[in-house]
Design a protein around this motif. Structure first.
Motif, PDB file in Angstrom:
ATOM      1  N   THR A 111     -10.731  22.856  32.558  1.00  0.00           N
ATOM      2  CA  THR A 111     -10.811  24.300  32.376  1.00  0.00           C
ATOM      3  C   THR A 111      -9.449  24.976  32.421  1.00  0.00           C
ATOM      4  OG1 THR A 111     -12.934  24.179  33.546  1.00  0.00           O
ATOM      5  CG2 THR A 111     -11.992  26.368  33.182  1.00  0.00           C
ATOM      6  N   GLY A 114      -8.480  29.000  32.151  1.00  0.00           N
ATOM      7  CA  GLY A 114      -9.605  29.599  31.443  1.00  0.00           C
ATOM      8  C   GLY A 114      -9.282  30.222  30.101  1.00  0.00           C
ATOM      9  N   GLN A 140      -9.963  26.170  39.186  1.00  0.00           N
ATOM     10  CA  GLN A 140     -11.278  26.617  38.727  1.00  0.00           C
ATOM     11  C   GLN A 140     -11.609  28.011  39.246  1.00  0.00           C
ATOM     12  OE1 GLN A 140     -15.169  25.304  40.299  1.00  0.00           O
ATOM     13  NE2 GLN A 140     -15.450  24.293  38.308  1.00  0.00           N
ATOM     14  N   ARG A 141     -11.238  28.301  40.490  1.00  0.00           N
ATOM     15  CA  ARG A 141     -11.501  29.634  41.041  1.00  0.00           C
ATOM     16  C   ARG A 141     -10.832  30.719  40.205  1.00  0.00           C
ATOM     17  NH1 ARG A 141     -11.133  26.972  46.114  1.00  0.00           N
ATOM     18  NH2 ARG A 141      -8.890  27.422  46.226  1.00  0.00           N
ATOM     19  N   CYS A 144     -12.739  31.113  36.882  1.00  0.00           N
ATOM     20  CA  CYS A 144     -13.990  31.852  37.105  1.00  0.00           C
ATOM     21  C   CYS A 144     -13.710  33.340  37.215  1.00  0.00           C
ATOM     22  CB  CYS A 144     -14.681  31.372  38.374  1.00  0.00           C
ATOM     23  SG  CYS A 144     -15.382  29.713  38.274  1.00  0.00           S
ATOM     24  N   LYS A 145     -12.690  33.690  37.979  1.00  0.00           N
ATOM     25  CA  LYS A 145     -12.339  35.101  38.164  1.00  0.00           C
ATOM     26  C   LYS A 145     -11.916  35.726  36.844  1.00  0.00           C
ATOM     27  CE  LYS A 145      -9.372  38.157  40.896  1.00  0.00           C
ATOM     28  NZ  LYS A 145      -8.302  38.223  41.936  1.00  0.00           N
ATOM     29  N   GLU A 148     -15.014  36.252  34.682  1.00  0.00           N
ATOM     30  CA  GLU A 148     -15.874  37.288  35.259  1.00  0.00           C
ATOM     31  C   GLU A 148     -15.320  38.675  34.938  1.00  0.00           C
ATOM     32  OE1 GLU A 148     -15.995  36.269  39.358  1.00  0.00           O
ATOM     33  OE2 GLU A 148     -17.474  34.662  39.079  1.00  0.00           O
ATOM     34  N   ALA A 153     -18.412  35.264  31.950  1.00  0.00           N
ATOM     35  CA  ALA A 153     -18.829  34.171  32.832  1.00  0.00           C
ATOM     36  C   ALA A 153     -20.298  33.815  32.651  1.00  0.00           C
ATOM     37  CB  ALA A 153     -18.553  34.542  34.290  1.00  0.00           C
ATOM     38  N   PHE A 158     -19.609  26.487  35.153  1.00  0.00           N
ATOM     39  CA  PHE A 158     -18.419  25.808  35.658  1.00  0.00           C
ATOM     40  C   PHE A 158     -18.841  24.632  36.542  1.00  0.00           C
ATOM     41  CE2 PHE A 158     -16.887  30.122  34.839  1.00  0.00           C
ATOM     42  CZ  PHE A 158     -15.709  29.861  34.145  1.00  0.00           C
TER      43      PHE A 158
END
Length: 265
Positions: A111, A114, A140-141, A144-145, A148, A153, A158
């Protein structure tokens, strides 16, 4: 006479691109009561909400900003990142080569921050699904953020784990690897793809490409292609049109193939 189309205006919760006279740009999600602080003054979100796209606005000190809807290219370039992203010039071509569109089910690994997941999620939504694998929790965090904040998202699942043991999904339409050693995961990729499905990969060096091609030829993949894209921008000035002094040249080699099946007994 054709009727004039209704003027579209920026609304609360929209993503807005504000570009200053110096071409410095800012992407913000509009929220009543919020402010954008820049080196050329403060822009109140309430002054932006309700303004037509394409309009010129001013900061509290009178500095002009152009109000536009951000493109996917703008979003990728503005992304907060701790890892190298796939450049927009490559990302758009990947969509075309791998037939990634609304309704597709596809896998990517890893990922990263992103950037490519953003492009894939935007393409497969609203009815498709992206399954995005990453092995590093902190990376990854951030991804994701990032997705989002862009409202994408919901189209992504994920997954935090090594792909050595294979993928959870099967019969996906496309699978893209952005990992240093993709030749180590070809069997897992083939098992996850639908017959005839699209495989893609990006690698920075020629020796990696050679190793991948050799492995692809020994696995059940066909239609192998290796390509590189160079993008050369120009100065858009009528009196002195010429290439800009710097360009984004080599960013990576793109490798594409199709999952085939053997008819041998």
């Amino acid at each position: 006479m054709t009727a004039k189309r209704d003027v579209q205006t920026a609304q609360s919760d929209d993503l807005a691109l504000l570009i200053g006279r110096d071409r410095k740009s800012f992407i913000v999600r509009l929220e009543s009561g919020s402010q954008l602080h820049t080196h050329h003054g403060v822009v109140a979100h309430d002054d932006v909400i309700g303004a037509p796209w394409g309009a010129h606005l001013s900061s509290h000190v009178g500095y002009p900003f152009l109000l536009l809807q951000p493109s996917t290219d703008d979003l990728v370039r503005d992304l907060k990142r701790t890892t190298q992203i796939v450049y927009p010039k490559d990302a758009g071509y990947i969509l075309m080569k791998m037939r990634i569109m609304s309704g597709c089910r596809m896998i990517e690994a890893g990922t990263g921050s992103g950037g490519l997941a953003l492009v894939f999620a935007q393409a497969v939504g609203p009815t498709g699904r992206l399954y995005s694998y990453e092995i590093r929790p902190d990376v990854q965090r951030l991804a994701c953020k990032n997705l989002e904040q862009l409202g994408l998202a919901e189209f992504v699942e994920f997954k935090l784990r090594d792909i050595s043991d294979g993928f959870d999904e099967c019969d996906v339409d496309a699978l893209f690897l952005d990992v240093p050693n993709p030749w180590g995961y070809l069997m897992q990729a083939h098992d996850a793809l639908v017959n005839g499905g699209f495989f893609g990969c990006i690698l920075p060096t020629a020796n990696q490409v050679c190793r991948l091609i050799d492995a692809l030829e020994k696995t059940e993949f066909g239609m192998i292609e290796v390509e590189e894209l160079l993008l050369r921008p120009y100065k858009a000035v009528p009196a002195r049109l010429r290439p800009v002094d710097r360009m984004v040249a080599h960013t990576g080699y793109l490798i594409f193939a199709r999952a085939v099946i053997s008819l041998e007994e």
